[in-house]
Design a protein around this motif. Structure first.
Motif, PDB file in Angstrom:
ATOM      1  N   ALA A   1       0.357   4.414  -0.657  1.00 21.41           N
ATOM      2  CA  ALA A   1      -0.149   5.614   0.027  1.00 21.41           C
ATOM      3  C   ALA A   1       0.137   5.536   1.520  1.00 21.41           C
ATOM      4  CB  ALA A   1      -1.642   5.769  -0.223  1.00 21.41           C
ATOM      5  N   ARG A   2      -0.096   4.393   2.090  1.00 16.29           N
ATOM      6  CA  ARG A   2       0.197   4.203   3.519  1.00 16.29           C
ATOM      7  C   ARG A   2       1.697   4.280   3.773  1.00 16.29           C
ATOM      8  NH1 ARG A   2      -0.928  -1.447   6.876  1.00 16.29           N
ATOM      9  NH2 ARG A   2       0.388  -0.925   8.681  1.00 16.29           N
TER      10      ARG A   2
ATOM     11  N   MET B   1       3.965   5.976   2.115  1.00 10.80           N
ATOM     12  CA  MET B   1       4.425   7.361   2.048  1.00 10.80           C
ATOM     13  C   MET B   1       3.987   8.153   3.270  1.00 10.80           C
ATOM     14  SD  MET B   1       3.970   8.196  -2.032  1.00 10.80           S
ATOM     15  CE  MET B   1       5.150   9.548  -2.039  1.00 10.80           C
ATOM     16  N   SER B   2       2.807   7.838   3.782  1.00 13.12           N
ATOM     17  CA  SER B   2       2.323   8.506   4.988  1.00 13.12           C
ATOM     18  C   SER B   2       3.190   8.182   6.193  1.00 13.12           C
ATOM     19  CB  SER B   2       0.872   8.105   5.249  1.00 13.12           C
ATOM     20  OG  SER B   2       0.394   8.685   6.440  1.00 13.12           O
ATOM     21  N   GLU B   3       3.691   6.956   6.242  1.00  9.64           N
ATOM     22  CA  GLU B   3       4.485   6.516   7.392  1.00  9.64           C
ATOM     23  C   GLU B   3       5.974   6.842   7.230  1.00  9.64           C
ATOM     24  OE1 GLU B   3       3.515   2.383   7.737  1.00  9.64           O
ATOM     25  OE2 GLU B   3       1.518   2.773   8.571  1.00  9.64           O
ATOM     26  N   CYS B   4       6.368   7.292   6.049  1.00 11.02           N
ATOM     27  CA  CYS B   4       7.772   7.644   5.803  1.00 11.02           C
ATOM     28  C   CYS B   4       7.872   9.105   5.372  1.00 11.02           C
ATOM     29  CB  CYS B   4       8.368   6.731   4.721  1.00 11.02           C
ATOM     30  SG  CYS B   4       8.394   4.987   5.138  1.00 11.02           S
ATOM     31  N   ARG B   5       7.274   9.976   6.170  1.00 12.47           N
ATOM     32  CA  ARG B   5       7.180  11.384   5.770  1.00 12.47           C
ATOM     33  C   ARG B   5       8.515  12.105   5.741  1.00 12.47           C
ATOM     34  NH1 ARG B   5       1.618  13.402   8.860  1.00 12.47           N
ATOM     35  NH2 ARG B   5       0.253  11.797   7.949  1.00 12.47           N
TER      36      ARG B   5
ATOM     37  N   GLN C   1       3.255  -3.720   7.098  1.00 10.16           N
ATOM     38  CA  GLN C   1       2.161  -4.168   6.240  1.00 10.16           C
ATOM     39  C   GLN C   1       2.219  -5.674   6.002  1.00 10.16           C
ATOM     40  OE1 GLN C   1       1.587  -1.897   2.614  1.00 10.16           O
ATOM     41  NE2 GLN C   1       2.368  -0.005   3.541  1.00 10.16           N
TER      42      GLN C   1
ATOM     43  N   ASP D   1       0.879  -1.174   0.000  1.00  8.99           N
ATOM     44  CA  ASP D   1       0.000   0.000   0.000  1.00  8.99           C
ATOM     45  C   ASP D   1       0.916   1.224   0.000  1.00  8.99           C
ATOM     46  OD1 ASP D   1      -1.637   2.154   0.608  1.00  8.99           O
ATOM     47  OD2 ASP D   1      -2.915   1.009   1.969  1.00  8.99           O
TER      48      ASP D   1
END
Length: 365
Positions: free
Chosen positions: A294-295, A297-301, A363, A292
């Protein structure tokens, strides 16, 4: 933050910034003149532009001229529209993985132009022995793909375009300053901000003897092909960046090669999208089926990387490049692109990989 999105843009080189500063003159300086004015300040600005033009011209074959544009998109539009036949009998051939600047320009001309799409193989390459149909006015194939980094056989494809009686346009945005220019191309488009220059400036190189009709009308500046006041600051920065790219090209390439091998070790088990052999190694496009993104990238800002082309981000559509090499929609949406170059450190690659791998593990991958 760790920046790994070199295909989208590159950090401005300090040398390019320094070259620009002089021409961002305030009211007490003598460097803010219009380069198209006949007085001394205008002539100074014009001289700076011509000095930079020579630096940029060194990126290209010797038998042509440099036309400054706002970027590669404008350069590509000028090349495609400027060489179109006026009687509406145009046929252009483009690869299936061209940038939107090429594909959308072709679609916009659909009432007068037939666009033939050249397929790529699962490695992301147009076949060297591709035959271009007789009478094709223009063939456009990029040197290095912006999403998967594959290096196309542009010399052979240029010869095929010439055998068909047409011109060859090469989008060299990702290759300029890194690879030798396509020697047989008739037109080459580049963008300064992809080689550590400023945004908002690019160029179209045109081989001697190729006639182009202007697409922007006005004062007739820039050799009558691109009306509008030129920016001495942007062009000076472009020139400095081009000079630097040529001066330390071998050093940059060796650095990128070392980063590539380290990244491949760290992402062992991930699938590489596109050819590993015919590729610019500053582009690492990987997939992990089921990921995933999108997830992730959200968790690796703190890591700046891409899920695909920056120009198409946010569309929600799977990458046309990844689909063209045979990936399913799910596989395309499970892919990431890591881009690195001159100012990337090995420590940054290792820290970014640790963050991405840890997030993927969360994940269950």
């Amino acid at each position: 933050m760790i920046y790994l999105d070199y295909q989208a843009t590159t950090p401005l080189a300090p040398e390019a910034r320094e070259a620009m500063l002089r021409w961002l003159g305030g009211p007490e300086s003598d460097t803010f003149g219009n380069p198209h004015s006949p007085h001394r300040m205008g002539r100074m600005a014009a001289a700076a532009i011509e000095a930079a033009r020579e630096q940029v011209a060194a990126l290209f074959p010797p038998d042509g001229r440099v036309i400054f544009t706002s970027g590669a998109t404008e350069a590509i539009n000028l090349a495609i529209k400027g060489t179109a036949r006026g009687d509406g009998t145009n046929t252009i051939a483009v690869s299936a993985i061209e940038h939107a600047a090429v594909l959308d320009c072709g679609h916009a001309m659909r009432e007068t132009t037939e666009m033939l799409v050249l397929p790529v193989d699962p490695h992301g390459l147009v076949a060297e022995d591709t035959v271009i149909p007789e009478g094709t006015q223009l063939t456009a194939v990029m040197q290095v793909n912006n999403e998967i980094g594959t290096i196309q056989p542009v010399e052979e494809l240029a010869e095929a375009a010439h055998a068909a009686g047409g011109w060859f346009l090469c989008d060299a945005v990702q290759g300029a300053g890194k690879l030798a220019p396509p020697a047989h191309a008739d037109m080459i488009a580049v963008s300064a901000h992809k080689l550590h220059g400023p945004k908002g400036i690019g160029a179209l190189w045109v081989r001697d003897g190729v006639d182009i009709a202007p697409q922007t009308h006005g004062g007739g500046q820039e050799q009558g092909l691109r009306s509008g006041t030129l920016s001495p600051a942007l062009i000076a920065g472009f020139g400095a960046a081009a000079r630097l790219a040529l001066a330390q090209g071998q050093e940059d390439a060796a650095h990128v090669e070392a980063l590539w091998h380290r990244a491949r070790e760290l992402f062992d088990g991930w699938e590489l999208n596109g050819s590993a052999e015919h590729r610019w190694h500053g582009n690492l496009n990987l997939r992990k089926d089921g990921l995933d993104v999108a997830r992730l990238m959200s968790e690796c800002r703190s890591v700046m990387f891409s899920a695909g082309s920056a120009c198409a981000s946010g569309s929600g559509r799977p990458s046309h490049v990844l689909r063209a090499i045979g990936l399913t929609d799910a596989q395309a949406k499970s892919s990431i692109r890591l881009g690195f170059g001159r100012y990337t450190t090995a420590q940054e690659i290792e820290a970014a990989a640790a963050a991405i791998l840890a997030a993927a593990k969360e994940q269950g991958l």
